[in-house]
Design a protein around this motif. Structure first.
Motif, PDB file in Angstrom:
ATOM      1  N   VAL A 178       0.817  -1.028  -0.074  1.00 42.35           N
ATOM      2  CA  VAL A 178      -0.161   0.075   0.004  1.00 42.35           C
ATOM      3  C   VAL A 178       0.873   1.377   0.047  1.00 42.35           C
ATOM      4  O   VAL A 178       2.062   1.136   0.469  1.00 42.35           O
ATOM      5  N   ARG A 179       0.328   2.350  -0.220  1.00 37.76           N
ATOM      6  CA  ARG A 179       0.951   3.679  -0.470  1.00 37.76           C
ATOM      7  C   ARG A 179       0.444   4.412   0.906  1.00 37.76           C
ATOM      8  O   ARG A 179      -0.786   4.549   0.925  1.00 37.76           O
ATOM      9  N   GLU A 195       5.884   3.344   0.242  1.00 35.18           N
ATOM     10  CA  GLU A 195       5.283   1.913   0.247  1.00 35.18           C
ATOM     11  C   GLU A 195       5.211   1.338   1.535  1.00 35.18           C
ATOM     12  O   GLU A 195       6.467   1.209   2.181  1.00 35.18           O
TER      13      GLU A 195
END
Length: 200
Positions: A178-179, A195
């Motif tokens: 995920v960011r 990230e």
């Protein structure tokens, strides 16, 4: 905050946003303070230190410098009272994670948020406490998470996207990248989305 929020709010009212006062408070030994004053010290330092960072030196002393804020909110009384109300049904423990995790039973949900492993050689900060959290500790945590899953406990872990973390959780876990937005960095251009891993 859980047991005597009004005394914490009272104690916070005695703090002011001033650099000299900040360093006087930072130099205090928490163990010498009454519990409400100790809680107020922690909140005050968090609200007025650089980027709200928590870090200690090898002696276990808080060592983050004074932050450059114009008018930080030192005491948000409504938020503290809401936190106190939410904590009334919580049991707070200070112990090694293995001790706490041994209490989990099938059907429980456990969220694990360890100090993140550094992504690169230039990202060396991994320690929030004087004793640190080593790669061996991350391996112990992974093994504890495996045991929880085997017992029917729902587990969610967050960590950096460092290759060592990817390797640790490469088997028996689902890993999602995920960011995530991050605002703590010494350099302004180093802040933003990075990230991270969500592991279950």
């Amino acid at each position: 905050v859980q047991q005597d929020v009004e005394s914490v709010i009272d104690a916070l009212g005695r703090h002011q946003h001033d650099e000299k006062h900040f360093y006087e408070v930072r130099s205090q030994r928490p163990s010498a303070l009454q519990l409400p004053d100790r809680a107020a010290r922690t909140i005050f330092l968090n609200r007025t230190c650089f980027n709200g960072l928590y870090r200690v030196n090898r002696q276990g002393r808080f060592n983050v410098p004074f932050g450059r804020y114009k008018a930080p909110i030192i005491c948000n009384a409504p938020a503290l009272r809401a936190c106190s109300a939410a904590l009334q049904s919580a049991a707070i423990s200070q112990a090694d994670f293995a001790t706490v995790l041994s209490r989990a039973v099938a059907g429980d949900f456990v969220y694990l948020d360890p100090p993140y492993l550094p992504i690169s050689g230039t990202s060396k900060f991994t320690s929030y406490t004087s004793i640190g959290f080593s790669l061996a500790d991350h391996t112990r945590l992974r093994d504890a998470a495996r045991q929880l899953k085997a017992r029917g406990v729902h587990v969610l872990i967050s960590n950096s996207a460092a290759p060592a973390v990817v390797q640790l959780y490469s088997q028996e876990f689902q890993v999602m990248r995920v960011r995530a937005s991050r605002s703590i960095n010494a350099k302004g251009d180093g802040r933003g989305k990075i990230e991270e891993l969500i592991i279950r």
